[in-house]
Design a protein around this motif. Structure first.
Motif, PDB file in Angstrom:
ATOM      1  N   ILE A  27      -2.515  -5.658  -7.655  1.00  0.00           N
ATOM      2  CA  ILE A  27      -3.561  -6.605  -7.266  1.00  0.00           C
ATOM      3  C   ILE A  27      -4.507  -5.963  -6.261  1.00  0.00           C
ATOM      4  CG2 ILE A  27      -3.959  -8.715  -5.916  1.00  0.00           C
ATOM      5  CD1 ILE A  27      -1.553  -9.927  -7.393  1.00  0.00           C
ATOM      6  N   ALA A  28      -3.946  -5.268  -5.258  1.00  0.00           N
ATOM      7  CA  ALA A  28      -4.792  -4.615  -4.257  1.00  0.00           C
ATOM      8  C   ALA A  28      -5.682  -3.565  -4.892  1.00  0.00           C
ATOM      9  CB  ALA A  28      -3.919  -3.987  -3.171  1.00  0.00           C
ATOM     10  N   ARG A  29      -5.118  -2.762  -5.795  1.00  0.00           N
ATOM     11  CA  ARG A  29      -5.906  -1.708  -6.444  1.00  0.00           C
ATOM     12  C   ARG A  29      -7.078  -2.310  -7.218  1.00  0.00           C
ATOM     13  NH1 ARG A  29      -2.053   0.851  -8.087  1.00  0.00           N
ATOM     14  NH2 ARG A  29      -2.172   2.723  -6.800  1.00  0.00           N
ATOM     15  N   GLN A  30      -6.838  -3.412  -7.918  1.00  0.00           N
ATOM     16  CA  GLN A  30      -7.901  -4.028  -8.702  1.00  0.00           C
ATOM     17  C   GLN A  30      -8.995  -4.588  -7.797  1.00  0.00           C
ATOM     18  OE1 GLN A  30      -6.600  -7.247 -11.210  1.00  0.00           O
ATOM     19  NE2 GLN A  30      -8.645  -7.690 -11.981  1.00  0.00           N
ATOM     20  N   ILE A  31      -8.611  -5.331  -6.759  1.00  0.00           N
ATOM     21  CA  ILE A  31      -9.595  -5.951  -5.868  1.00  0.00           C
ATOM     22  C   ILE A  31     -10.390  -4.892  -5.120  1.00  0.00           C
ATOM     23  CG2 ILE A  31      -9.810  -7.314  -3.742  1.00  0.00           C
ATOM     24  CD1 ILE A  31      -7.546  -9.096  -4.833  1.00  0.00           C
ATOM     25  N   ALA A  36     -15.538  -1.052  -4.664  1.00  0.00           N
ATOM     26  CA  ALA A  36     -15.972   0.357  -4.563  1.00  0.00           C
ATOM     27  C   ALA A  36     -15.174   1.162  -3.547  1.00  0.00           C
ATOM     28  CB  ALA A  36     -17.468   0.447  -4.244  1.00  0.00           C
ATOM     29  N   PHE A  37     -13.912   0.780  -3.284  1.00  0.00           N
ATOM     30  CA  PHE A  37     -13.042   1.571  -2.422  1.00  0.00           C
ATOM     31  C   PHE A  37     -12.356   2.652  -3.256  1.00  0.00           C
ATOM     32  CE2 PHE A  37     -13.831  -1.808   0.413  1.00  0.00           C
ATOM     33  CZ  PHE A  37     -13.435  -1.430   1.677  1.00  0.00           C
ATOM     34  N   GLN A  38     -12.169   3.821  -2.650  1.00  0.00           N
ATOM     35  CA  GLN A  38     -11.481   4.932  -3.297  1.00  0.00           C
ATOM     36  C   GLN A  38     -10.158   5.199  -2.588  1.00  0.00           C
ATOM     37  OE1 GLN A  38     -14.853   7.780  -2.913  1.00  0.00           O
ATOM     38  NE2 GLN A  38     -14.684   7.960  -5.136  1.00  0.00           N
ATOM     39  N   GLU A  39      -9.123   5.493  -3.366  1.00  0.00           N
ATOM     40  CA  GLU A  39      -7.806   5.741  -2.780  1.00  0.00           C
ATOM     41  C   GLU A  39      -7.735   7.137  -2.172  1.00  0.00           C
ATOM     42  OE1 GLU A  39      -3.036   5.518  -3.894  1.00  0.00           O
ATOM     43  OE2 GLU A  39      -4.540   5.356  -5.487  1.00  0.00           O
ATOM     44  N   ILE A  40      -7.060   7.230  -1.017  1.00  0.00           N
ATOM     45  CA  ILE A  40      -6.804   8.514  -0.374  1.00  0.00           C
ATOM     46  C   ILE A  40      -5.312   8.591  -0.056  1.00  0.00           C
ATOM     47  CG2 ILE A  40      -7.356   7.597   1.943  1.00  0.00           C
ATOM     48  CD1 ILE A  40      -8.430  10.422   2.618  1.00  0.00           C
ATOM     49  N   ARG A  41      -4.739   9.788  -0.199  1.00  0.00           N
ATOM     50  CA  ARG A  41      -3.309   9.985   0.077  1.00  0.00           C
ATOM     51  C   ARG A  41      -3.165  11.118   1.075  1.00  0.00           C
ATOM     52  NH1 ARG A  41      -0.370   9.014  -5.830  1.00  0.00           N
ATOM     53  NH2 ARG A  41      -1.732   7.277  -6.475  1.00  0.00           N
ATOM     54  N   THR A  42      -2.534  10.845   2.188  1.00  0.00           N
ATOM     55  CA  THR A  42      -2.395  11.815   3.269  1.00  0.00           C
ATOM     56  C   THR A  42      -0.929  12.211   3.446  1.00  0.00           C
ATOM     57  OG1 THR A  42      -2.172  10.069   4.944  1.00  0.00           O
ATOM     58  CG2 THR A  42      -4.408  10.858   4.459  1.00  0.00           C
ATOM     59  N   PRO A  43      -0.649  13.331   4.156  1.00  0.00           N
ATOM     60  CA  PRO A  43       0.739  13.787   4.325  1.00  0.00           C
ATOM     61  C   PRO A  43       1.589  12.787   5.114  1.00  0.00           C
ATOM     62  CG  PRO A  43      -0.809  15.542   4.862  1.00  0.00           C
ATOM     63  CD  PRO A  43      -1.614  14.297   4.709  1.00  0.00           C
ATOM     64  N   LEU A  44       2.902  12.871   4.892  1.00  0.00           N
ATOM     65  CA  LEU A  44       3.823  12.008   5.631  1.00  0.00           C
ATOM     66  C   LEU A  44       3.967  12.447   7.079  1.00  0.00           C
ATOM     67  CD1 LEU A  44       6.740  11.379   3.110  1.00  0.00           C
ATOM     68  CD2 LEU A  44       4.753   9.956   3.594  1.00  0.00           C
ATOM     69  N   PHE A  45       3.694  13.710   7.390  1.00  0.00           N
ATOM     70  CA  PHE A  45       3.767  14.154   8.786  1.00  0.00           C
ATOM     71  C   PHE A  45       2.484  14.892   9.155  1.00  0.00           C
ATOM     72  CE2 PHE A  45       5.973  17.361   6.231  1.00  0.00           C
ATOM     73  CZ  PHE A  45       5.378  18.552   6.636  1.00  0.00           C
ATOM     74  N   GLU A  46       2.169  14.818  10.446  1.00  0.00           N
ATOM     75  CA  GLU A  46       0.945  15.407  10.984  1.00  0.00           C
ATOM     76  C   GLU A  46       1.279  16.107  12.292  1.00  0.00           C
ATOM     77  OE1 GLU A  46      -2.174  15.150   9.704  1.00  0.00           O
ATOM     78  OE2 GLU A  46      -2.237  13.344   8.435  1.00  0.00           O
ATOM     79  N   GLY A 101     -23.913   8.511   3.823  1.00  0.00           N
ATOM     80  CA  GLY A 101     -23.538   7.177   3.373  1.00  0.00           C
ATOM     81  C   GLY A 101     -22.236   6.696   3.981  1.00  0.00           C
ATOM     82  N   ILE A 102     -21.780   5.591   3.469  1.00  0.00           N
ATOM     83  CA  ILE A 102     -20.576   4.925   3.974  1.00  0.00           C
ATOM     84  C   ILE A 102     -19.394   5.276   3.083  1.00  0.00           C
ATOM     85  CG2 ILE A 102     -19.519   2.670   4.376  1.00  0.00           C
ATOM     86  CD1 ILE A 102     -22.418   1.637   4.890  1.00  0.00           C
ATOM     87  N   GLN A 103     -18.259   5.594   3.700  1.00  0.00           N
ATOM     88  CA  GLN A 103     -17.037   5.894   2.965  1.00  0.00           C
ATOM     89  C   GLN A 103     -16.119   4.676   2.990  1.00  0.00           C
ATOM     90  OE1 GLN A 103     -16.498   8.730   1.278  1.00  0.00           O
ATOM     91  NE2 GLN A 103     -18.504   9.505   1.930  1.00  0.00           N
ATOM     92  N   ARG A 104     -15.737   4.224   1.800  1.00  0.00           N
ATOM     93  CA  ARG A 104     -14.783   3.114   1.670  1.00  0.00           C
ATOM     94  C   ARG A 104     -13.487   3.689   1.110  1.00  0.00           C
ATOM     95  NH1 ARG A 104     -19.795   0.703   0.474  1.00  0.00           N
ATOM     96  NH2 ARG A 104     -20.075  -1.372   1.402  1.00  0.00           N
ATOM     97  N   LEU A 105     -12.434   3.698   1.921  1.00  0.00           N
ATOM     98  CA  LEU A 105     -11.174   4.327   1.546  1.00  0.00           C
ATOM     99  C   LEU A 105     -10.026   3.332   1.668  1.00  0.00           C
ATOM    100  CD1 LEU A 105     -11.697   7.651   3.553  1.00  0.00           C
ATOM    101  CD2 LEU A 105     -12.170   7.270   1.121  1.00  0.00           C
ATOM    102  N   TRP A 106      -9.000   3.520   0.812  1.00  0.00           N
ATOM    103  CA  TRP A 106      -7.790   2.719   0.961  1.00  0.00           C
ATOM    104  C   TRP A 106      -6.573   3.606   0.710  1.00  0.00           C
ATOM    105  CZ3 TRP A 106      -3.970   1.158  -2.646  1.00  0.00           C
ATOM    106  CH2 TRP A 106      -4.210   1.512  -3.978  1.00  0.00           C
TER     107      TRP A 106
END
Length: 429
Positions: A27-31, A36-46, A101-106
Protein backbone atom coordinates in the motif's frame (compact mmCIF):
# COMPACT_ATOMS: atom_id res chain seq x y z
CA UNK A 1 22.83 -25.92 19.69
CA UNK A 2 19.95 -27.06 21.93
CA UNK A 3 17.84 -24.21 23.26
CA UNK A 4 19.10 -21.61 20.79
CA UNK A 5 16.78 -18.60 20.62
CA UNK A 6 16.64 -15.27 18.84
CA UNK A 7 18.62 -12.58 20.73
CA UNK A 8 16.71 -10.56 23.33
CA UNK A 9 14.82 -7.72 21.68
CA UNK A 10 14.60 -9.44 18.28
CA UNK A 11 11.94 -11.71 16.87
CA UNK A 12 11.16 -13.94 13.92
CA UNK A 13 8.46 -12.68 11.59
CA UNK A 14 6.60 -15.90 10.88
CA UNK A 15 4.66 -16.71 7.69
CA UNK A 16 1.33 -16.16 9.48
CA UNK A 17 2.32 -12.53 10.13
CA UNK A 18 4.29 -11.69 6.99
CA UNK A 19 1.09 -10.89 5.10
CA UNK A 20 0.68 -7.80 7.32
CA UNK A 21 4.15 -6.60 6.36
CA UNK A 22 3.53 -7.22 2.69
CA UNK A 23 0.23 -5.38 2.81
CA UNK A 24 1.75 -2.31 4.50
CA UNK A 25 4.69 -2.19 2.11
CA UNK A 26 2.47 -2.74 -0.93
CA UNK A 27 0.00 0.00 0.00
CA UNK A 28 2.80 2.43 0.90
CA UNK A 29 4.67 1.70 -2.34
CA UNK A 30 1.56 2.37 -4.42
CA UNK A 31 0.60 5.61 -2.63
CA UNK A 32 4.15 6.97 -2.64
CA UNK A 33 4.71 6.02 -6.28
CA UNK A 34 1.59 8.01 -7.17
CA UNK A 35 3.16 11.00 -5.37
CA UNK A 36 6.43 10.67 -7.39
CA UNK A 37 8.54 9.33 -4.50
CA UNK A 38 11.51 7.11 -5.35
CA UNK A 39 12.74 4.29 -3.12
CA UNK A 40 16.25 4.46 -1.65
CA UNK A 41 18.07 1.66 0.22
CA UNK A 42 20.96 2.47 2.54
CA UNK A 43 23.42 0.24 4.48
CA UNK A 44 22.46 -1.29 7.82
CA UNK A 45 25.55 0.24 9.45
CA UNK A 46 27.25 3.61 9.06
CA UNK A 47 30.16 5.52 10.55
CA UNK A 48 29.31 6.30 14.15
CA UNK A 49 30.04 9.98 13.58
CA UNK A 50 27.09 10.23 11.21
CA UNK A 51 24.62 9.64 14.03
CA UNK A 52 26.58 11.58 16.63
CA UNK A 53 26.53 14.67 14.41
CA UNK A 54 23.14 14.11 12.85
CA UNK A 55 20.96 12.95 15.74
CA UNK A 56 22.80 14.80 18.51
CA UNK A 57 25.07 13.52 21.27
CA UNK A 58 22.67 14.78 23.95
CA UNK A 59 19.88 12.46 22.77
CA UNK A 60 19.04 9.15 24.42
CA UNK A 61 19.60 7.37 21.10
CA UNK A 62 23.24 8.40 20.83
CA UNK A 63 23.93 8.43 24.56
CA UNK A 64 22.35 5.12 25.54
CA UNK A 65 20.82 3.12 22.74
CA UNK A 66 23.17 2.73 19.76
CA UNK A 67 24.77 -0.56 18.79
CA UNK A 68 28.34 0.61 18.16
CA UNK A 69 31.38 -1.53 17.43
CA UNK A 70 34.95 -1.23 16.16
CA UNK A 71 35.71 -3.18 12.99
CA UNK A 72 39.02 -4.87 12.16
CA UNK A 73 40.28 -1.68 10.55
CA UNK A 74 39.81 0.25 13.79
CA UNK A 75 36.78 2.17 12.48
CA UNK A 76 33.83 2.95 14.77
CA UNK A 77 30.63 1.76 13.12
CA UNK A 78 27.02 1.80 14.30
CA UNK A 79 23.94 -0.18 13.29
CA UNK A 80 21.55 2.50 12.08
CA UNK A 81 19.12 3.58 14.84
CA UNK A 82 16.94 5.57 12.41
CA UNK A 83 16.72 6.22 8.68
CA UNK A 84 16.92 9.96 8.05
CA UNK A 85 20.63 10.45 8.74
CA UNK A 86 21.52 7.64 6.32
CA UNK A 87 19.30 9.09 3.59
CA UNK A 88 20.89 12.52 4.05
CA UNK A 89 24.38 10.99 3.92
CA UNK A 90 23.47 9.29 0.63
CA UNK A 91 21.96 12.55 -0.66
CA UNK A 92 25.26 14.33 -0.06
CA UNK A 93 27.58 11.51 -1.16
CA UNK A 94 25.88 10.95 -4.50
CA UNK A 95 25.40 14.61 -5.37
CA UNK A 96 21.61 14.67 -5.39
CA UNK A 97 21.71 18.42 -4.83
CA UNK A 98 23.59 18.90 -8.14
CA UNK A 99 20.64 17.36 -9.99
CA UNK A 100 18.54 20.36 -9.03
CA UNK A 101 14.92 20.38 -8.02
CA UNK A 102 13.27 18.61 -5.13
CA UNK A 103 14.12 15.03 -4.17
CA UNK A 104 11.25 12.85 -2.93
CA UNK A 105 12.64 9.67 -1.35
CA UNK A 106 11.21 6.81 0.68
CA UNK A 107 12.73 3.80 2.45
CA UNK A 108 11.87 0.83 4.56
CA UNK A 109 13.98 -1.60 6.59
CA UNK A 110 15.34 -2.63 10.00
CA UNK A 111 16.75 -0.19 12.59
CA UNK A 112 18.54 -1.00 15.85
CA UNK A 113 18.37 0.50 19.34
CA UNK A 114 19.39 -0.99 22.68
CA UNK A 115 16.30 -0.36 24.79
CA UNK A 116 14.00 -2.38 27.02
CA UNK A 117 11.88 -4.69 24.83
CA UNK A 118 8.11 -4.42 25.21
CA UNK A 119 5.01 -4.90 23.08
CA UNK A 120 5.57 -3.21 19.73
CA UNK A 121 9.11 -2.13 20.63
CA UNK A 122 12.16 -4.25 19.88
CA UNK A 123 15.92 -3.81 19.65
CA UNK A 124 15.69 -4.67 15.97
CA UNK A 125 12.63 -2.89 14.65
CA UNK A 126 11.40 -1.73 11.26
CA UNK A 127 10.50 1.65 9.90
CA UNK A 128 8.96 2.99 6.74
CA UNK A 129 9.83 6.61 6.05
CA UNK A 130 9.72 9.46 3.56
CA UNK A 131 12.03 12.45 3.03
CA UNK A 132 11.45 15.51 0.84
CA UNK A 133 14.70 17.46 0.35
CA UNK A 134 15.17 20.83 -1.30
CA UNK A 135 12.19 22.99 -0.35
CA UNK A 136 11.23 25.39 2.46
CA UNK A 137 7.60 25.38 1.34
CA UNK A 138 5.01 24.61 4.02
CA UNK A 139 3.17 22.78 1.25
CA UNK A 140 5.81 20.06 1.53
CA UNK A 141 5.04 19.71 5.25
CA UNK A 142 1.34 19.36 4.47
CA UNK A 143 2.00 16.93 1.61
CA UNK A 144 4.03 14.45 3.65
CA UNK A 145 1.49 14.61 6.48
CA UNK A 146 -1.32 13.94 4.00
CA UNK A 147 0.53 10.98 2.49
CA UNK A 148 1.13 9.48 5.93
CA UNK A 149 -2.57 9.77 6.70
CA UNK A 150 -3.46 8.26 3.31
CA UNK A 151 -1.36 5.18 4.09
CA UNK A 152 -2.87 4.72 7.56
CA UNK A 153 -6.40 5.08 6.17
CA UNK A 154 -5.72 2.70 3.28
CA UNK A 155 -4.62 0.11 5.84
CA UNK A 156 -7.98 0.45 7.60
CA UNK A 157 -6.60 2.04 10.76
CA UNK A 158 -9.33 4.03 12.49
CA UNK A 159 -9.39 6.84 15.07
CA UNK A 160 -6.02 8.30 14.13
CA UNK A 161 -5.23 11.71 15.65
CA UNK A 162 -2.74 14.15 14.14
CA UNK A 163 -0.77 16.03 16.82
CA UNK A 164 0.96 19.16 15.53
CA UNK A 165 3.48 21.67 16.85
CA UNK A 166 6.27 23.97 15.76
CA UNK A 167 9.69 23.79 17.42
CA UNK A 168 10.73 26.93 15.54
CA UNK A 169 14.18 27.87 14.34
CA UNK A 170 17.43 27.42 16.23
CA UNK A 171 17.21 31.02 17.38
CA UNK A 172 13.61 30.54 18.55
CA UNK A 173 14.59 27.51 20.60
CA UNK A 174 17.58 29.27 22.13
CA UNK A 175 15.32 32.04 23.45
CA UNK A 176 12.81 29.52 24.67
CA UNK A 177 15.42 27.27 26.25
CA UNK A 178 16.32 29.79 28.94
CA UNK A 179 12.67 30.44 29.79
CA UNK A 180 12.03 26.70 30.11
CA UNK A 181 15.11 26.16 32.32
CA UNK A 182 14.06 29.08 34.54
CA UNK A 183 10.62 27.51 34.97
CA UNK A 184 11.81 23.92 35.57
CA UNK A 185 14.78 24.58 37.87
CA UNK A 186 12.66 25.04 41.03
CA UNK A 187 11.09 21.61 40.32
CA UNK A 188 14.43 19.85 39.76
CA UNK A 189 14.08 17.44 42.68
CA UNK A 190 10.55 16.47 41.60
CA UNK A 191 11.55 15.59 38.04
CA UNK A 192 12.33 12.00 37.04
CA UNK A 193 16.08 11.15 36.90
CA UNK A 194 16.33 11.37 33.11
CA UNK A 195 14.68 14.79 33.11
CA UNK A 196 17.06 16.02 35.81
CA UNK A 197 19.94 15.16 33.50
CA UNK A 198 18.19 16.74 30.51
CA UNK A 199 17.71 19.99 32.39
CA UNK A 200 21.36 20.78 31.72
CA UNK A 201 21.91 19.08 28.38
CA UNK A 202 18.63 19.09 26.47
CA UNK A 203 15.76 20.69 28.43
CA UNK A 204 13.26 20.60 25.57
CA UNK A 205 13.24 16.80 25.81
CA UNK A 206 11.69 17.11 29.27
CA UNK A 207 8.47 18.13 27.53
CA UNK A 208 8.49 14.69 25.88
CA UNK A 209 8.87 12.80 29.17
CA UNK A 210 6.55 9.84 29.79
CA UNK A 211 6.88 10.17 33.58
CA UNK A 212 3.42 11.23 34.93
CA UNK A 213 4.79 13.60 37.58
CA UNK A 214 7.14 15.28 35.11
CA UNK A 215 4.28 15.56 32.62
CA UNK A 216 2.15 17.33 35.22
CA UNK A 217 4.94 19.82 35.92
CA UNK A 218 5.52 20.42 32.20
CA UNK A 219 1.85 21.22 31.59
CA UNK A 220 2.29 24.70 33.08
CA UNK A 221 5.67 25.38 31.46
CA UNK A 222 6.07 28.29 29.02
CA UNK A 223 5.04 27.30 25.50
CA UNK A 224 7.53 27.36 22.67
CA UNK A 225 4.86 28.75 20.32
CA UNK A 226 5.01 32.03 22.25
CA UNK A 227 8.71 32.38 21.38
CA UNK A 228 8.42 31.91 17.61
CA UNK A 229 9.82 34.68 15.43
CA UNK A 230 7.35 36.15 12.88
CA UNK A 231 8.75 34.05 10.01
CA UNK A 232 8.49 30.84 12.06
CA UNK A 233 4.96 31.67 13.15
CA UNK A 234 3.94 32.38 9.56
CA UNK A 235 5.36 29.04 8.38
CA UNK A 236 3.37 27.22 11.04
CA UNK A 237 0.18 29.10 10.21
CA UNK A 238 0.57 28.20 6.53
CA UNK A 239 1.03 24.52 7.37
CA UNK A 240 -2.20 24.63 9.37
CA UNK A 241 -4.03 26.37 6.54
CA UNK A 242 -2.90 23.78 3.99
CA UNK A 243 -4.02 20.96 6.27
CA UNK A 244 -7.39 22.66 6.68
CA UNK A 245 -7.65 23.00 2.89
CA UNK A 246 -7.06 19.24 2.63
CA UNK A 247 -9.76 18.51 5.20
CA UNK A 248 -7.23 17.11 7.67
CA UNK A 249 -8.09 17.76 11.31
CA UNK A 250 -5.32 18.18 13.88
CA UNK A 251 -4.66 19.02 17.50
CA UNK A 252 -1.91 21.47 18.47
CA UNK A 253 0.23 19.97 21.22
CA UNK A 254 2.73 22.50 22.64
CA UNK A 255 4.65 19.71 24.40
CA UNK A 256 5.35 17.82 21.16
CA UNK A 257 9.08 18.25 20.45
CA UNK A 258 10.07 14.84 19.01
CA UNK A 259 13.18 13.04 20.24
CA UNK A 260 15.89 14.11 17.79
CA UNK A 261 17.97 17.30 17.81
CA UNK A 262 17.77 17.97 14.08
CA UNK A 263 14.10 19.02 13.95
CA UNK A 264 13.15 22.62 13.07
CA UNK A 265 9.74 24.24 12.64
CA UNK A 266 7.00 21.66 12.00
CA UNK A 267 6.84 18.62 14.28
CA UNK A 268 3.99 16.11 14.15
CA UNK A 269 2.82 12.68 15.22
CA UNK A 270 -0.03 10.39 14.27
CA UNK A 271 -1.40 8.76 17.40
CA UNK A 272 -3.83 5.94 18.00
CA UNK A 273 -5.40 5.95 21.44
CA UNK A 274 -5.70 2.15 21.75
CA UNK A 275 -2.03 1.98 22.72
CA UNK A 276 -2.26 4.60 25.49
CA UNK A 277 1.32 5.77 26.15
CA UNK A 278 2.55 3.78 23.17
CA UNK A 279 0.23 5.70 20.86
CA UNK A 280 2.56 7.12 18.22
CA UNK A 281 2.48 5.14 14.96
CA UNK A 282 4.08 7.79 12.74
CA UNK A 283 6.16 10.84 13.59
CA UNK A 284 8.29 13.40 11.84
CA UNK A 285 8.84 17.01 10.98
CA UNK A 286 11.09 19.51 9.25
CA UNK A 287 14.90 19.44 9.50
CA UNK A 288 16.33 22.37 7.55
CA UNK A 289 19.95 22.19 8.79
CA UNK A 290 20.76 18.46 8.88
CA UNK A 291 22.21 18.33 5.36
CA UNK A 292 24.62 21.20 6.06
CA UNK A 293 25.56 19.78 9.48
CA UNK A 294 26.63 16.57 7.73
CA UNK A 295 28.80 18.41 5.21
CA UNK A 296 26.36 19.20 2.40
CA UNK A 297 24.96 22.50 1.18
CA UNK A 298 22.15 24.28 3.02
CA UNK A 299 19.13 22.15 2.11
CA UNK A 300 15.70 22.37 3.74
CA UNK A 301 13.90 19.04 4.24
CA UNK A 302 10.90 17.40 5.85
CA UNK A 303 9.89 13.78 6.45
CA UNK A 304 8.42 11.12 8.73
CA UNK A 305 8.86 7.51 9.81
CA UNK A 306 6.35 4.81 10.78
CA UNK A 307 7.12 2.01 13.22
CA UNK A 308 5.87 -1.14 11.50
CA UNK A 309 5.75 -3.42 14.56
CA UNK A 310 3.57 -0.96 16.44
CA UNK A 311 1.39 -0.41 13.38
CA UNK A 312 0.82 -4.15 12.98
CA UNK A 313 -0.14 -4.46 16.66
CA UNK A 314 -2.82 -1.84 16.09
CA UNK A 315 -4.12 -3.56 12.97
CA UNK A 316 -4.33 -6.86 14.86
CA UNK A 317 -6.04 -5.21 17.85
CA UNK A 318 -8.66 -3.72 15.54
CA UNK A 319 -8.99 -7.05 13.73
CA UNK A 320 -7.94 -5.51 10.45
CA UNK A 321 -6.73 -8.63 8.67
CA UNK A 322 -4.67 -8.47 5.47
CA UNK A 323 -6.30 -9.82 2.38
CA UNK A 324 -5.22 -13.33 1.44
CA UNK A 325 -4.83 -13.53 -2.31
CA UNK A 326 -4.90 -17.12 -3.52
CA UNK A 327 -6.79 -17.91 -6.71
CA UNK A 328 -6.50 -21.69 -7.02
CA UNK A 329 -5.80 -24.64 -4.74
CA UNK A 330 -4.85 -27.78 -6.69
CA UNK A 331 -5.74 -31.21 -5.29
CA UNK A 332 -4.53 -34.45 -6.91
CA UNK A 333 -4.18 -38.14 -6.06
CA UNK A 334 -2.23 -40.73 -8.03
CA UNK A 335 1.02 -40.57 -10.00
CA UNK A 336 -0.45 -39.42 -13.31
CA UNK A 337 -2.84 -36.99 -11.63
CA UNK A 338 -0.04 -35.46 -9.57
CA UNK A 339 2.16 -34.99 -12.66
CA UNK A 340 -0.72 -33.27 -14.45
CA UNK A 341 -1.43 -31.14 -11.35
CA UNK A 342 2.18 -29.93 -11.27
CA UNK A 343 2.01 -28.89 -14.92
CA UNK A 344 -1.40 -27.28 -14.51
CA UNK A 345 -0.27 -25.24 -11.51
CA UNK A 346 2.73 -23.90 -13.42
CA UNK A 347 0.62 -23.03 -16.46
CA UNK A 348 -1.80 -21.06 -14.29
CA UNK A 349 1.08 -19.22 -12.57
CA UNK A 350 2.41 -18.24 -16.00
CA UNK A 351 -1.03 -16.70 -16.59
CA UNK A 352 -0.36 -14.59 -13.44
CA UNK A 353 -2.75 -16.44 -11.13
CA UNK A 354 -1.84 -17.30 -7.54
CA UNK A 355 -1.82 -21.09 -7.16
CA UNK A 356 -1.04 -23.44 -4.27
CA UNK A 357 -0.50 -27.10 -5.04
CA UNK A 358 -1.18 -29.68 -2.35
CA UNK A 359 2.00 -31.77 -2.17
CA UNK A 360 0.98 -34.07 0.68
CA UNK A 361 -0.24 -37.05 -1.34
CA UNK A 362 -2.80 -37.65 1.40
CA UNK A 363 -6.43 -38.72 0.94
CA UNK A 364 -8.77 -36.43 -0.98
CA UNK A 365 -10.73 -35.63 2.16
CA UNK A 366 -7.70 -34.24 3.98
CA UNK A 367 -6.58 -32.31 0.89
CA UNK A 368 -10.04 -30.75 0.52
CA UNK A 369 -10.01 -29.62 4.16
CA UNK A 370 -6.72 -27.83 3.50
CA UNK A 371 -8.24 -26.30 0.37
CA UNK A 372 -11.14 -24.94 2.44
CA UNK A 373 -8.69 -23.36 4.90
CA UNK A 374 -6.39 -21.96 2.22
CA UNK A 375 -8.45 -18.90 1.34
CA UNK A 376 -8.42 -19.85 -2.35
CA UNK A 377 -11.48 -19.05 -4.46
CA UNK A 378 -11.42 -22.14 -6.65
CA UNK A 379 -10.22 -25.69 -6.08
CA UNK A 380 -8.94 -27.76 -9.01
CA UNK A 381 -9.33 -31.51 -8.47
CA UNK A 382 -7.62 -34.23 -10.50
CA UNK A 383 -8.24 -37.89 -9.64
CA UNK A 384 -7.62 -41.06 -11.60
CA UNK A 385 -10.66 -40.56 -13.84
CA UNK A 386 -9.76 -36.92 -14.58
CA UNK A 387 -6.14 -37.91 -15.22
CA UNK A 388 -7.16 -40.52 -17.76
CA UNK A 389 -9.50 -38.08 -19.54
CA UNK A 390 -7.13 -35.12 -19.04
CA UNK A 391 -9.93 -33.14 -17.41
CA UNK A 392 -10.19 -31.27 -14.11
CA UNK A 393 -13.00 -30.66 -11.64
CA UNK A 394 -13.36 -26.94 -10.83
CA UNK A 395 -15.02 -26.30 -7.47
CA UNK A 396 -15.99 -22.88 -6.05
CA UNK A 397 -14.95 -23.17 -2.41
CA UNK A 398 -17.43 -20.55 -1.19
CA UNK A 399 -20.52 -21.93 -2.92
CA UNK A 400 -19.57 -25.60 -3.56
CA UNK A 401 -20.63 -25.14 -7.21
CA UNK A 402 -18.64 -27.53 -9.40
CA UNK A 403 -18.02 -28.18 -13.10
CA UNK A 404 -15.84 -30.41 -15.26
CA UNK A 405 -13.61 -29.00 -18.00
CA UNK A 406 -10.67 -30.24 -20.07
CA UNK A 407 -7.26 -29.21 -18.75
CA UNK A 408 -6.27 -27.74 -22.12
CA UNK A 409 -9.41 -25.63 -22.31
CA UNK A 410 -8.93 -24.44 -18.73
CA UNK A 411 -5.53 -22.88 -19.33
CA UNK A 412 -6.37 -21.44 -22.75
CA UNK A 413 -9.24 -19.25 -21.60
CA UNK A 414 -7.85 -16.75 -19.13
CA UNK A 415 -10.86 -14.46 -19.45
CA UNK A 416 -13.20 -17.29 -18.43
CA UNK A 417 -11.02 -18.13 -15.43
CA UNK A 418 -11.08 -14.51 -14.32
CA UNK A 419 -14.88 -14.45 -14.55
CA UNK A 420 -15.10 -17.55 -12.40
CA UNK A 421 -12.72 -16.02 -9.84
CA UNK A 422 -14.86 -12.89 -9.78
CA UNK A 423 -17.84 -14.99 -8.71
CA UNK A 424 -19.70 -15.10 -12.03
CA UNK A 425 -20.60 -18.76 -11.57
CA UNK A 426 -19.04 -21.87 -13.07
CA UNK A 427 -21.03 -22.00 -16.28
CA UNK A 428 -19.02 -23.49 -19.15
CA UNK A 429 -18.28 -21.26 -22.13
Amino acid sequence: MAGMQAPRGTRDILPTEVSYWQQIEGIARQILHQAAFQEIRTPLFEQTELFQRGIGEATDIVGKEMYTFTDRGGRSLTLRPEGTASVVRAYIEHGFQAQGGIQRLWYTGPMFRYERPQAGRYRQFHQLGVEVLGTHSPRADAEVIALGLDILKALGLGDVTLMLNSVGSREDRQRYRQALVDYLTPFRDELDPDSQTRLERNPLRILDSKDPKTQAIAQDAPQLLAYLAPASAEHFEQVQQYLTDLGITYTINPCLVRGLDYYTHTAFEFQQLDLNQEATVCGGGRYDHLVSELGGPETPAVGWAMGLERLILLLQAQQVAPEIHLDFYVVAKGDTAERQALKLAQQLRHLEFAVEQDLSGSAFGKQMKRADRSGAKLCLIIGETEATQQTVQVKALRTSEQTLISQAKLVHNRAQLQQWLNGAGLELP
